[in-house]
Design a protein around this motif. Structure first.
Motif, PDB file in Angstrom:
ATOM      1  N   HIS A 156       0.827  -1.195   0.000  1.00 56.31           N
ATOM      2  CA  HIS A 156       0.000   0.000   0.000  1.00 56.31           C
ATOM      3  C   HIS A 156       0.865   1.251   0.000  1.00 56.31           C
ATOM      4  N   ILE A 157       2.002   1.128   0.670  1.00 54.14           N
ATOM      5  CA  ILE A 157       2.872   2.302   0.871  1.00 54.14           C
ATOM      6  C   ILE A 157       4.317   1.911   0.569  1.00 54.14           C
ATOM      7  N   VAL A 158       5.024   2.790  -0.110  1.00 51.79           N
ATOM      8  CA  VAL A 158       6.474   2.633  -0.228  1.00 51.79           C
ATOM      9  C   VAL A 158       7.108   3.901   0.326  1.00 51.79           C
ATOM     10  N   GLY A 159       7.968   3.726   1.330  1.00 53.23           N
ATOM     11  CA  GLY A 159       8.605   4.855   1.986  1.00 53.23           C
ATOM     12  C   GLY A 159      10.100   4.854   1.738  1.00 53.23           C
ATOM     13  N   SER A 160      10.637   6.002   1.332  1.00 53.95           N
ATOM     14  CA  SER A 160      12.077   6.088   1.092  1.00 53.95           C
ATOM     15  C   SER A 160      12.670   7.186   1.958  1.00 53.95           C
ATOM     16  N   SER A 161      13.882   6.914   2.422  1.00 50.54           N
ATOM     17  CA  SER A 161      14.593   7.850   3.292  1.00 50.54           C
ATOM     18  C   SER A 161      15.880   8.283   2.605  1.00 50.54           C
ATOM     19  N   ALA A 162      16.220   9.569   2.727  1.00 51.01           N
ATOM     20  CA  ALA A 162      17.480  10.078   2.176  1.00 51.01           C
ATOM     21  C   ALA A 162      17.988  11.171   3.093  1.00 51.01           C
ATOM     22  N   LEU A 163      19.249  11.077   3.451  1.00 45.26           N
ATOM     23  CA  LEU A 163      19.801  12.088   4.354  1.00 45.26           C
ATOM     24  C   LEU A 163      20.792  13.003   3.679  1.00 45.26           C
ATOM     25  N   MET A 164      20.968  12.869   2.386  1.00 42.46           N
ATOM     26  CA  MET A 164      21.921  13.731   1.682  1.00 42.46           C
ATOM     27  C   MET A 164      21.241  14.299   0.437  1.00 42.46           C
ATOM     28  N   THR A 165      21.649  15.505   0.070  1.00 41.53           N
ATOM     29  CA  THR A 165      21.037  16.115  -1.116  1.00 41.53           C
ATOM     30  C   THR A 165      21.406  15.337  -2.379  1.00 41.53           C
ATOM     31  N   THR A 166      22.529  14.615  -2.324  1.00 39.21           N
ATOM     32  CA  THR A 166      22.923  13.836  -3.507  1.00 39.21           C
ATOM     33  C   THR A 166      22.100  12.569  -3.651  1.00 39.21           C
ATOM     34  N   THR A 167      21.524  12.089  -2.574  1.00 36.76           N
ATOM     35  CA  THR A 167      20.751  10.851  -2.668  1.00 36.76           C
ATOM     36  C   THR A 167      19.249  11.097  -2.714  1.00 36.76           C
ATOM     37  N   MET A 168      18.801  12.257  -2.284  1.00 39.41           N
ATOM     38  CA  MET A 168      17.355  12.490  -2.279  1.00 39.41           C
ATOM     39  C   MET A 168      16.794  12.498  -3.702  1.00 39.41           C
ATOM     40  N   VAL A 169      17.634  12.758  -4.673  1.00 41.87           N
ATOM     41  CA  VAL A 169      17.167  12.725  -6.067  1.00 41.87           C
ATOM     42  C   VAL A 169      16.679  11.335  -6.437  1.00 41.87           C
ATOM     43  N   GLY A 170      17.147  10.327  -5.718  1.00 43.68           N
ATOM     44  CA  GLY A 170      16.664   8.974  -5.939  1.00 43.68           C
ATOM     45  C   GLY A 170      15.177   8.845  -5.643  1.00 43.68           C
ATOM     46  N   GLN A 171      14.657   9.696  -4.753  1.00 39.04           N
ATOM     47  CA  GLN A 171      13.231   9.648  -4.437  1.00 39.04           C
ATOM     48  C   GLN A 171      12.402  10.090  -5.651  1.00 39.04           C
ATOM     49  N   ARG A 172      12.941  11.031  -6.399  1.00 38.07           N
ATOM     50  CA  ARG A 172      12.242  11.441  -7.629  1.00 38.07           C
ATOM     51  C   ARG A 172      12.303  10.309  -8.651  1.00 38.07           C
ATOM     52  N   ALA A 173      13.470   9.676  -8.731  1.00 36.63           N
ATOM     53  CA  ALA A 173      13.630   8.555  -9.666  1.00 36.63           C
ATOM     54  C   ALA A 173      12.660   7.432  -9.320  1.00 36.63           C
ATOM     55  N   LEU A 174      12.436   7.218  -8.038  1.00 37.03           N
ATOM     56  CA  LEU A 174      11.499   6.173  -7.609  1.00 37.03           C
ATOM     57  C   LEU A 174      10.091   6.468  -8.113  1.00 37.03           C
ATOM     58  N   GLU A 175       9.686   7.730  -8.011  1.00 42.05           N
ATOM     59  CA  GLU A 175       8.359   8.125  -8.519  1.00 42.05           C
ATOM     60  C   GLU A 175       8.232   7.746  -9.995  1.00 42.05           C
ATOM     61  N   GLN A 176       9.270   8.066 -10.757  1.00 35.55           N
ATOM     62  CA  GLN A 176       9.227   7.809 -12.203  1.00 35.55           C
ATOM     63  C   GLN A 176       9.208   6.318 -12.505  1.00 35.55           C
ATOM     64  N   LYS A 177      10.050   5.568 -11.785  1.00 38.71           N
ATOM     65  CA  LYS A 177      10.146   4.131 -12.053  1.00 38.71           C
ATOM     66  C   LYS A 177       8.845   3.410 -11.677  1.00 38.71           C
ATOM     67  N   LEU A 178       8.174   3.903 -10.653  1.00 37.50           N
ATOM     68  CA  LEU A 178       6.880   3.312 -10.303  1.00 37.50           C
ATOM     69  C   LEU A 178       5.879   3.572 -11.420  1.00 37.50           C
ATOM     70  N   LYS A 179       5.952   4.755 -12.002  1.00 37.50           N
ATOM     71  CA  LYS A 179       5.057   5.073 -13.134  1.00 37.50           C
ATOM     72  C   LYS A 179       5.386   4.167 -14.310  1.00 37.50           C
ATOM     73  N   ASP A 180       6.689   4.042 -14.601  1.00 38.29           N
ATOM     74  CA  ASP A 180       7.106   3.225 -15.745  1.00 38.29           C
ATOM     75  C   ASP A 180       6.647   1.778 -15.576  1.00 38.29           C
ATOM     76  N   ALA A 181       6.618   1.315 -14.339  1.00 38.79           N
ATOM     77  CA  ALA A 181       6.233  -0.080 -14.083  1.00 38.79           C
ATOM     78  C   ALA A 181       4.722  -0.244 -13.973  1.00 38.79           C
ATOM     79  N   GLY A 182       3.996   0.843 -14.162  1.00 36.35           N
ATOM     80  CA  GLY A 182       2.534   0.771 -14.076  1.00 36.35           C
ATOM     81  C   GLY A 182       2.031   0.560 -12.653  1.00 36.35           C
ATOM     82  N   LEU A 183       2.858   0.940 -11.667  1.00 39.35           N
ATOM     83  CA  LEU A 183       2.482   0.692 -10.272  1.00 39.35           C
ATOM     84  C   LEU A 183       2.097   1.961  -9.524  1.00 39.35           C
ATOM     85  N   ARG A 184       2.355   3.099 -10.125  1.00 37.31           N
ATOM     86  CA  ARG A 184       2.260   4.352  -9.339  1.00 37.31           C
ATOM     87  C   ARG A 184       0.865   4.592  -8.789  1.00 37.31           C
TER      88      ARG A 184
END
Lengths: 218, 116, 354
Positions: A145-173
């Protein structure tokens, strides 16, 4: 002991992390013919909420929260004997959690995982330094139901945006709600990337997860 | 102040509330906090007394520049012959009557008298 | 219609608020700190002072002349040569050059040498390099030089270290195992920190900074306190203990120092133990809440730090980095907020340094 007194005693047993007492009261509740769901929600869960508040204020600590949750689990196991089969072992929701790839900070995420389990979630904790594809695969595998991601650095928080996109690409968003957190993450960032939820701290994360899961279960 | 933006932080803090480092007497006051755990008022009073100026003058660049030149304890601009680095620190240690570890170590290595 | 003023939120963006709204936020923030820490909230005159700061249209504000305090730095020269996102501006300077820039161009009262892998454990195997860099720095600089690093007990747990990871063990209800891992990590961390700091003392080091103490919870704090104690026994190093958060996270829950349980302590109690251990400077941290206004955040931070200053016998250098000490959580902090936080900490909390 009447119903109200038992509820209060049940809550107190959780706050005291007294598993023996919590189990004894659960058996009493069944003997008295009380509604198990009501006892769980208005008794034991109230105690767990108090523990959560005390934890957030730094007055009880993680091991104590876990011991309290063990007491709750033991009591709920007893009370579930009084529930119809279909009502047993219903989880509050399924959550996939992880720290974004490249980031190894996981204390906060670990606390969220612990508290979500305490509140009845089925939690799949992917750990730290988790590739985005692994998040996506786990969401697909578990029907989370929920996917939660944690990032403590500005260089890694961009991965949270990538996750949004990849979920869309996989038809799961549209099948899962996303939550983001971490020291550098803000509501503004969550809004910018299209995440469904943001939490300032572990307690807030759990509250929002509960609200989201209730919405999804309808 | 751990953030990667010199202008945003620490320069902004410095402009708002900082003593001014070796432009003024900031390093000297800091030395007393480190050497003797002095709170800010006490450290400023101590250094002001040593320099024979007011506490207010400690962060006045027009007062302190001249004092630093006269005492040869280091200034920010690059002046040939002006004390730099450990030479300046050796004088600061004498001025404030404190031990500065790197200075003491140099003296030991050169067999010069130390503060012990 | 009441006049509205631009006030930043904890994440840095502006909202508009009336003076009454700002004041209400100030009071709420201070009372939140008072309630959590069991300390006094700010007084009316202090709310008035803060309100003036927030309604002042000036871009930058400052303390009155003569009220200046010592400015110390952490993260070494990473803000210049670091290129890992929010750590720095990515200019390829040597660390010696970076320190000289701070001393001569940034008006630093003290400066810090640190390694890019900014924790004590990774420095141990390369200590000879750090010693030599420090030697060169000490020869050519005038301001006091700290060597800084984080205790970071997380590095002692799997996968980076030899002990089980409490973050993994606790959710499995393996509490005894989680506690044991932390106790073992404490012993190793003390040994490593004392070893490294002593080596730096040997080459003339002035001071060390235990930065983000408590980041991995109460075990992290305990290790640091014992390391301070041992170093004060064997060297004349000046020691600063800078914290990671406003209260000590109880990952273990039962660890004590001198009979005081460490979990749950707020700055005014943290400083007493740091002082007992023998440290010279304490750097409290109060975290910024990004969902609240800076009025709320700054009043809250000042309330905690004021109580800490009053409880302390050693200098207090409040941490004022990104997202702490009344500064917004923003990678390039807005200077209007930063300068207001500085003034508030000096004028109300009466800190000895920033």
């Amino acid at each position: 002991m009447n119903e109200q007194e038992l509820m209060e005693a049940a809550a107190a047993a959780i706050v005291a992390a007294d598993e023996e007492k919590a189990v004894e009261l659960a058996r009493q509740a069944l003997e008295l013919g009380l509604d198990p769901v009501k006892v769980i929600n208005l008794g034991y869960s109230e105690g767990m909420k108090q523990v959560g508040d005390l934890f957030e204020r730094g007055q009880v600590f993680l091991p104590e929260v876990i011991i309290a949750s063990e007491a709750m689990v033991a009591a709920v196991d007893i009370l579930e004997e009084g529930l119809p089969e279909a009502e047993r072992e219903k989880t509050a929701g399924i959550a996939v959690l992880g720290t974004i790839e490249g980031d190894v900070h996981d204390i906060g995420k670990g606390i969220v995982a612990t508290l979500l389990r305490v509140y009845g979630f089925e939690v799949h904790d992917l750990g730290r330094d988790v590739p985005i594809d692994v998040f996506v695969a786990k969401v697909k595998e578990t029907g989370a139901h929920i996917v939660g991601s944690s990032a403590l650095m500005t260089t890694t928080m961009v991965g949270q945006r990538a996750l949004e996109q990849k979920l869309k690409d996989a038809g799961l968003r549209d099948k899962v709600k996303t939550m983001v957190g971490g020291a550098v993450v803000t509501q503004h960032w969550a809004d910018k990337i299209g995440a469904d939820g943001y939490a300032e701290d572990a307690q807030e994360a759990v509250q929002k997860a509960i609200e989201i899961a209730e919405t999804m279960r309808g | 102040m751990g953030v990667g933006d010199p202008y945003g932080m620490p320069i902004a803090h410095g402009v708002a509330a900082g003593m001014g480092g070796i432009r003024t007497a900031g390093d000297l006051v800091a030395r007393m906090q480190l050497a003797q755990k002095m709170r800010i008022s006490e450290a400023k009073a101590f250094v002001a007394d040593k320099l024979r100026i007011s506490v207010q003058d400690l962060s006045d660049v027009t007062v302190m520049r001249e004092i630093r030149e006269d005492l040869d304890i280091g200034v920010i601009t690059s002046v040939p012959g002006c004390a730099k680095g450990i030479e300046a620190k050796a004088r600061i240690a004498d001025l404030l009557d404190i031990k500065i570890n790197s200075v003491e170590r140099l003296k030991r290595k050169l067999s010069w008298p130390t503060r012990d | 219609m009441a006049e509205k003023y631009p006030v930043r939120m904890g994440d840095g963006h502006f909202v508009e608020m009336t003076a009454d709204e700002i004041r209400a936020h100030l009071i709420e923030g201070s009372e939140d700190a008072a309630d959590r820490g069991k300390i006094a909230p700010l007084e009316d005159s202090e709310y008035d002072f803060l309100l003036d700061l927030f309604t002042n249209p000036a871009r930058v504000v400052g303390v009155p002349q003569g009220h200046e305090v010592v400015l110390t730095h952490d993260i070494g020269t990473l803000r210049l040569d670091g290129d890992q996102g929010n750590s720095g501006v990515g200019i390829p300077l040597s660390r010696l050059q970076g320190i000289q820039v701070h001393e001569r161009a940034f008006a630093a009262d003290t400066m810090e040498l640190g390694h890019v892998d900014y924790s004590w454990k990774p420095v141990k195997p390369i200590i000879a390099q750090e010693q030599q860099v420090l030697e060169n720095v000490l020869l050519s600089t005038i301001v006091p030089i700290f060597y800084g690093a984080m205790p970071n007990l997380g590095l002692y747990y799997a996968p980076d270290g030899p002990f089980g990871n409490p973050s993994d063990l606790l959710p499995m209800a393996k509490i005894d195992e989680a506690r044991e891992a932390q106790e073992l990590a404490v012993e190793h961390a003390i040994r490593d920190m004392v070893y490294v700091a002593t080596k730096l003392w040997d080459v003339g080091g002035d001071a060390i900074n235990f930065d983000t103490t408590g980041a991995a919870g109460d075990a992290d704090f305990k290790a640091t306190l014992h390391a301070v104690e041992q170093l004060k026994d064997s060297t004349d190093l000046a020691i600063e203990v800078g914290m990671a958060g406003e209260f000590i996270l109880g990952m273990h829950g039962k660890l004590e120092y001198e009979g005081t349980r460490l979990a749950g302590l707020f700055p005014h109690d943290q400083v007493k133990l740091v002082e007992k251990a023998g440290a010279d400077i304490f750097g409290p941290v109060v975290n910024t809440n990004t969902s609240r206004s800076m009025a709320w955040n700054l009043a809250r931070a000042v309330t905690f730090v004021k109580a800490c200053v009053e409880a302390s016998n050693i200098p207090i250098h409040v941490n004022m980095g990104m997202g702490v000490g009344g500064s917004p959580v923003f990678e390039t902090p807005p200077i209007d907020s930063v300068s207001r936080a500085s003034v508030a900490m000096v004028e109300i909390a009466r800190v000895d340094g920033l």
